[in-house]
Write an enzyme that holds these catalytic residues in place. Structure first.
Site, short mmCIF file in Angstrom:
data_model
loop_
_atom_site.label_atom_id
_atom_site.label_comp_id
_atom_site.label_asym_id
_atom_site.label_seq_id
_atom_site.Cartn_x
_atom_site.Cartn_y
_atom_site.Cartn_z
N HIS A 379 41.40 30.46 59.80
CA HIS A 379 41.20 30.00 58.66
C HIS A 379 40.08 29.30 58.03
O HIS A 379 39.97 29.27 57.24
CB HIS A 379 42.79 29.13 58.26
CG HIS A 379 43.29 29.22 57.07
ND1 HIS A 379 42.79 30.00 56.03
CD2 HIS A 379 44.67 28.80 56.72
CE1 HIS A 379 43.63 29.73 54.99
NE2 HIS A 379 44.62 29.03 55.42
N ASP A 383 40.36 33.33 54.10
CA ASP A 383 41.27 32.52 53.43
C ASP A 383 42.62 33.28 53.43
O ASP A 383 42.55 34.62 53.82
CB ASP A 383 40.96 32.59 51.89
CG ASP A 383 39.59 31.49 51.85
OD1 ASP A 383 39.48 30.61 52.55
OD2 ASP A 383 38.58 31.82 50.75
#
Length: 408
Positions: A379, A383
């Site tokens: 992450h 995204d």
């Protein structure tokens, strides 16, 4: 005259191996190029063949010993008699320890050889790599060591001590007699270490979707016999998945990228790793430039890797350089899982078992062959929107396989 048996070059970033087992005993005849000894590295298991015909003489490196590149393993005597074993006092260590006086020089050299990322961080921060405690292979400073030192104001980061080994409580006498203790292979130790590092270093998250495999299965059933006759390999599912992933990677380039310090490296090539389970552990051979291969080309390459993996013939070079990995737990019956990243890659796709389930199609309930898909991703670089879109693109390609063939 005796011929020496030595450790061959093990590949990039591999400097030592463990003696797995000898296939011959001293005094036994050997043929040229006959496998003599098995070496286990942290990436592959390989065999060392006899450099000449003769009789196996002295075995210098015993099973379980750790040896370096070019270390002496044993000797082959010419003719019908084995060479007399050398006196123990004259045996030379496989890897000679460096003199203590050379330690500072060696530390500086290893710091200098730690790579461009370390050099760049050193130039930007002013932190001297030679004064940073190293946790990398052969005492080299890693990006993580440098970042830790920078975060503490330039102070040397504490050495990455090995994780303490938990003291195992003794088993009951009746149970202990039925237990078997086996030393982990180098490969298994490396798998354990790398998976734990991936969990510790990445902000790992998993997103799920499901795909209707009707289209792929129908196309496969229609052409599998013709395909195998023409290309000499069976038409499986992995070729479709590789092509679907390549198309999705082209649209979402962050999934094909990796983090290097404070930089993101976008890779405009598509080397797809395909996880293969073997008796000795999981290996990930890489289909290089998968975007330039047809589905038949992908299937041929995967078939070749599968045979090599079963025979223990995969080379280190064939398992390096991957940009994205596919893991198929469905072959073992897994219905759903959260795969772990194959560092330094930023994402991995998990395939699972195809199972018939009721789904709503055009307002009607139908039984369709469905598969859950999972993408685990870092992450920090990908995204949530990108990860979800990436997985949806794979789903769309597989549910309409003509898109894959037409590159749409």
């Amino acid at each position: 005259m005796a011929t020496e048996i030595r450790v061959p070059t093990l590949g990039e970033s591999v400097s030592e191996a463990t003696i797995g087992k000898w296939f011959k005993k001293p005094g036994e005849a050997v043929k040229a190029d006959e496998p003599l000894v098995e070496l286990e590295t942290d990436k592959v298991t390989l065999e060392v063949n006899a450099p000449a015909a003769g009789v196996l003489g002295e075995i210098v490196a015993k099973e379980g010993d750790t040896v370096g590149v070019s270390a002496l393993l044993g000797t082959i005597a010419e003719g019908g008699a084995a060479a007399a074993p050398a006196p123990k006092a004259e045996a030379k260590p496989a890897v000679a320890p460096a003199p203590a006086a050379e330690a500072p020089k060696a530390a500086a050299t290893k710091a200098a050889d730690s790579g461009p990322a370390v050099s760049r961080l050193a130039a930007e921060s002013g932190v001297d790599p030679s004064k940073v405690a190293a946790s990398g292979k052969d005492g080299r400073v890693t990006k993580g060591d440098m970042l830790a030192a920078i975060a503490t104001g330039g102070a040397a980061a504490p050495a990455a001590a090995p994780a303490p080994i938990a003291v195992r409580a003794p088993s009951a006498p009746d149970d202990g007699a039925r237990e078997e203790r086996v030393k982990m292979t180098k490969l298994r130790q490396t798998i354990a270490r790398r998976l734990k590092e991936a969990q510790s270093n990445a902000a790992m998250l998993t997103t799920f979707n499901e795909v209707d495999m009707s289209g792929v299965m129908a196309l496969r059933n229609q052409y599998k016999d013709v395909f195998e006759k023409k290309h000499g390999v069976k038409l499986g599912f992995m070729g479709f998945f590789v092509k679907a992933c390549v198309q999705a990677l082209k649209e979402i380039p962050a999934v094909n990228a990796e983090i290097d310090g404070t930089d993101i490296i976008y890779k405009n090539y598509y080397h797809i790793g395909v996880a293969v389970g073997t008796e000795k552990g999981l290996v990930v051979p890489v289909v290089r430039d998968a975007d330039e291969l047809s589905i038949a080309g992908v299937e041929k390459k995967i078939g070749e890797f599968g045979r090599k993996a079963r025979d223990g013939k995969l080379s280190i070079e064939e398992m390096q350089g991957g940009t994205f990995t596919i893991s198929n737990g469905g072959v073992y019956g897994s219905l759903m899982s959260t795969p772990i990243l194959n560092a330094p890659q930023s994402a991995i796709l998990g395939m699972h078992k195809i199972q018939e389930r009721p789904v709503v199609v055009n307002g009607k309930i139908e039984i369709r062959p469905m598969m859950y898909l999972a993408v685990s991703y870092d992450h920090r670089i990908i995204d949530g929107k990108e990860a979800v879109t990436f997985l949806v693109r794979i789903k769309e390609g597989l549910e309409d396989p003509a898109r894959l063939v037409l590159d749409l």
